[in-house]
Design an enzyme around this catalytic site. Structure first.
Site, PDB file in Angstrom:
ATOM      1  N   ASP A 221       5.542  -5.811  -9.669  1.00  0.00           N
ATOM      2  CA  ASP A 221       4.678  -4.728  -9.483  1.00  0.00           C
ATOM      3  C   ASP A 221       5.107  -4.433  -7.893  1.00  0.00           C
ATOM      4  O   ASP A 221       4.285  -4.894  -7.117  1.00  0.00           O
ATOM      5  CB  ASP A 221       3.314  -5.119  -9.729  1.00  0.00           C
ATOM      6  N   ARG A 388     -14.745  -5.370  -6.875  1.00  0.00           N
ATOM      7  CA  ARG A 388     -13.628  -6.262  -7.316  1.00  0.00           C
ATOM      8  C   ARG A 388     -14.029  -7.669  -7.694  1.00  0.00           C
ATOM      9  O   ARG A 388     -13.834  -8.561  -6.824  1.00  0.00           O
ATOM     10  CB  ARG A 388     -12.670  -6.525  -6.586  1.00  0.00           C
ATOM     11  N   PHE A 455     -14.865  -1.873 -15.830  1.00  0.00           N
ATOM     12  CA  PHE A 455     -15.446  -1.549 -14.540  1.00  0.00           C
ATOM     13  C   PHE A 455     -15.678  -0.111 -14.295  1.00  0.00           C
ATOM     14  O   PHE A 455     -16.399   0.555 -13.482  1.00  0.00           O
ATOM     15  CB  PHE A 455     -14.700  -2.221 -13.262  1.00  0.00           C
TER      16      PHE A 455
HETATM   17  O1  PLI Z   1      -3.484   3.600 -11.453  1.00  0.00           O
HETATM   18  P1  PLI Z   1      -1.990   3.362 -11.723  1.00  0.00           P
HETATM   19  O2  PLI Z   1      -2.068   3.518 -13.423  1.00  0.00           O
HETATM   20  O3  PLI Z   1      -1.040   4.251 -11.010  1.00  0.00           O
HETATM   21  O4  PLI Z   1      -1.396   1.902 -11.319  1.00  0.00           O
HETATM   22  C1  PLI Z   1      -1.842   0.565 -11.895  1.00  0.00           C
HETATM   23  C2  PLI Z   1      -1.815  -0.438 -11.033  1.00  0.00           C
HETATM   24  C3  PLI Z   1      -0.722  -1.184 -11.126  1.00  0.00           C
HETATM   25  N1  PLI Z   1      -0.706  -2.218 -10.343  1.00  0.00           N
HETATM   26  C4  PLI Z   1      -1.381  -2.319  -9.052  1.00  0.00           C
HETATM   27  C5  PLI Z   1      -1.362  -3.571  -8.215  1.00  0.00           C
HETATM   28  C6  PLI Z   1      -2.200  -1.443  -8.918  1.00  0.00           C
HETATM   29  O5  PLI Z   1      -3.005  -1.492  -7.624  1.00  0.00           O
HETATM   30  C7  PLI Z   1      -2.568  -0.519  -9.652  1.00  0.00           C
HETATM   31  C8  PLI Z   1      -3.723   0.478  -9.570  1.00  0.00           C
HETATM   32  N2  PLI Z   1      -4.446   0.319  -8.518  1.00  0.00           N
HETATM   33  C9  PLI Z   1      -5.699   0.959  -8.581  1.00  0.00           C
HETATM   34  C10 PLI Z   1      -5.826   2.182  -9.374  1.00  0.00           C
HETATM   35  C11 PLI Z   1      -6.353   0.645  -7.421  1.00  0.00           C
HETATM   36  O6  PLI Z   1      -7.493   1.420  -7.152  1.00  0.00           O
HETATM   37  O7  PLI Z   1      -5.968  -0.395  -6.847  1.00  0.00           O
END
Ligand code: PLI
Length: 472
Positions: A221, A388, A455
């Site tokens: 990721d 979180r 959440f």
């Molecule tokens: O919010 P997306 O669908 O573009 O991505 C999902 C996503 C995947 N992996 C990781 C490590 C993330 O942090 C993530 C999305 N994170 C959000 C929305 C956040 O607020 O951290």
């Protein structure tokens, strides 16, 4: 009188501000009303009622003049847009993967990946879960197993690479499940839910060697891999004089495939990708993307979005950019450490994480202490943060019991190139105020629980609402 010698030399951002967006500070009474209306969930607030928005660093970046100029060069052809090829070139150049499928954001890439690789009963080991990643694994019939080092679960532990995999834990999962049941190992650098903590190059190399023995692929990721590369440069011997771009390239080279939310590192407001060296996976992903996102040369994005992303990638790996990006997070975290406010240590790459258990020992985890802390911070100053902890962790799909993570955190997430040092000072002072009032804080009860990723849309009320106690 001789001019005094400066005792420190400050750094500053490698940009100046060309356009501003007004923000408004509401009154405390208004904020109390708004948070009640929002069911004590900061996701349900309207952004116009927020003063400093630290909900997320996802899609909240300020784009550069070069990115905005790139929007005007959008080639909005349904098929074969020139911006797609530019994006492909830059992902290939900086991240090193051969084949690219654009997606509208990270979870779309996770969806396609999970559908392509996971079968019923599969096990997917990883260095701590992420909400959307794990849900897509589960919806595809898989089970996530956490193999991160124990230190990652302890907010006070100062390990420099809390995103590392515990190789013994991984070996045990392979022995117990059998390599045939493990479609891939799922790694993230940095690790969001651990507090934005990095994985070392040495650890990834060791995971690669272990996986090679069993022919298990590694999926990265890469959402915050540039931030991870920066930490390697700062903390890992042998990398101190290497450019972040080169470190990123080496880091990705130990993996086979990546999913990406470009809304973080890559400095755009929307976009993502699935990138791989595996031709078979690429063919399957190219097929699936047409079903769920759009043609394989736009994947749910406009041509202009892909151009902004192509340009954002180049800016994101610039050493001056990434130093000041992580430096701003460090600036906020340092204030809080100096005031002895409990936060996750070391300070992470994209956010400062408040340790809600240490703030509110009087609130049991089943009364959502981090959710209450995020609500209280909003009421104090209009600063929006995110839970979180137990709410984000959701329920076990089989037992339906609430998962109880050891980390019960509130994330103060810093958007890239958006706020100034003065904003950080305001945030720090508000956290101090809320910390000073910690003894009066009360827990919450959930009054509405969505089925997936609860959440985002859950609603709460005060746990002792009948007695009329106040949340803040
Ligand atoms: O919010 P997306 O669908 O573009 O991505 C999902 C996503 C995947 N992996 C990781 C490590 C993330 O942090 C993530 C999305 N994170 C959000 C929305 C956040 O607020 O951290």
């Amino acid at each position: 009188m001789p001019f005094p010698k400066p005792t420190r030399r400050s750094w500053a951002e490698p940009w100046k501000i060309k356009m501003v967006e007004p923000i408004r500070l509401t009154t405390r009474a208004e904020r109390l009303e708004r948070i009640r209306e929002a069911g004590y969930n900061t996701f349900l607030l309207r952004s116009e009622d927020v003063y400093i928005d630290l909900l997320t660093d996802s899609g909240t970046n300020a784009m550069s003049d070069r990115q905005w100029a790139g929007l005007m060069l959008g080639d909005e052809a349904y098929a074969g847009s020139r911006n797609f090829y530019h994006l492909w070139e830059n992902i290939n150049h900086y991240y090193g993967y051969k084949y690219i499928v654009p997606t509208h954001q990270g979870r779309a890439a996770e969806h396609i990946l999970s559908k392509a690789l996971i079968h019923e009963g599969d096990i997917i080991p990883g260095n701590m879960y992420f909400t959307t990643t794990r849900l897509h694994q589960e919806l595809a019939g898989g089970t996530f197993v956490d193999v991160i080092i124990d230190e990652a679960h302890d907010p006070r532990n100062e390990h420099p690479f809390k995103g590392n995999v515990d190789l013994q834990k991984l070996q045990r999962v392979i022995d117990e499940a059998g390599p045939g049941k493990i479609p891939y190992v799922c790694l993230a650098g940095t690790v969001n839910m651990a507090g934005g903590q990095p994985q070392s190059m040495a650890n990834l190399r060791a995971v690669r060697e272990l996986c090679n023995r069993y022919s298990i692929p590694i999926v990265l990721d890469a959402t915050r891999a540039v931030e991870n590369a920066y930490f390697i440069q700062q903390r890992e011997p042998g990398y101190e004089s290497k450019k972040v771009a080169k470190i990123l390239e080496e880091y990705c080279s130990y993996t086979d495939t990546s999913t990406m939310s470009a809304k973080k590192d890559a400095l755009v407001n929307i976009g993502g990708w699935l990138a791989t060296n595996d031709e078979g996976l690429y063919q399957e992903a190219r097929n699936l993307v047409v079903v769920y996102e759009g043609l394989h040369t736009y994947g749910g994005l406009a041509g202009r979005d892909m151009e902004a992303m192509a340009r954002g990638i180049v800016e994101s790996v610039d050493d001056d950019h990434i130093r000041t990006r992580v430096g701003q997070v460090e600036y906020l975290g340092r204030h809080l450490i100096d005031w002895e406010i409990p936060i996750v240590r070391p300070i992470g790459g994209h956010a400062v994480f408040l340790d809600a258990r240490a703030f509110y020992p009087q609130i049991p985890q089943t009364q959502y202490p981090a959710q209450a802390l995020a609500a209280n911070l909003y009421v104090d100053s209009g600063v929006r943060s995110m839970e979180r902890g137990i709410v984000s962790a959701g329920r076990d799909p089989k037992s339906h019991e609430e998962r109880k993570p050891s980390l019960e955190l509130v994330r103060l997430t810093i958007p890239r190139r958006v706020y100034t040092q003065a904003h950080m000072d305001v945030v720090a002072e508000s956290v101090l105020e809320v910390y000073a009032e910690r003894a009066q804080a009360r827990g919450l009860k959930m009054t509405y629980e969505p089925k997936y990723l609860r959440f985002f849309q859950a609603r709460f009320d005060l746990a002792d609402a009948a007695t009329g106690a106040k949340v803040a």
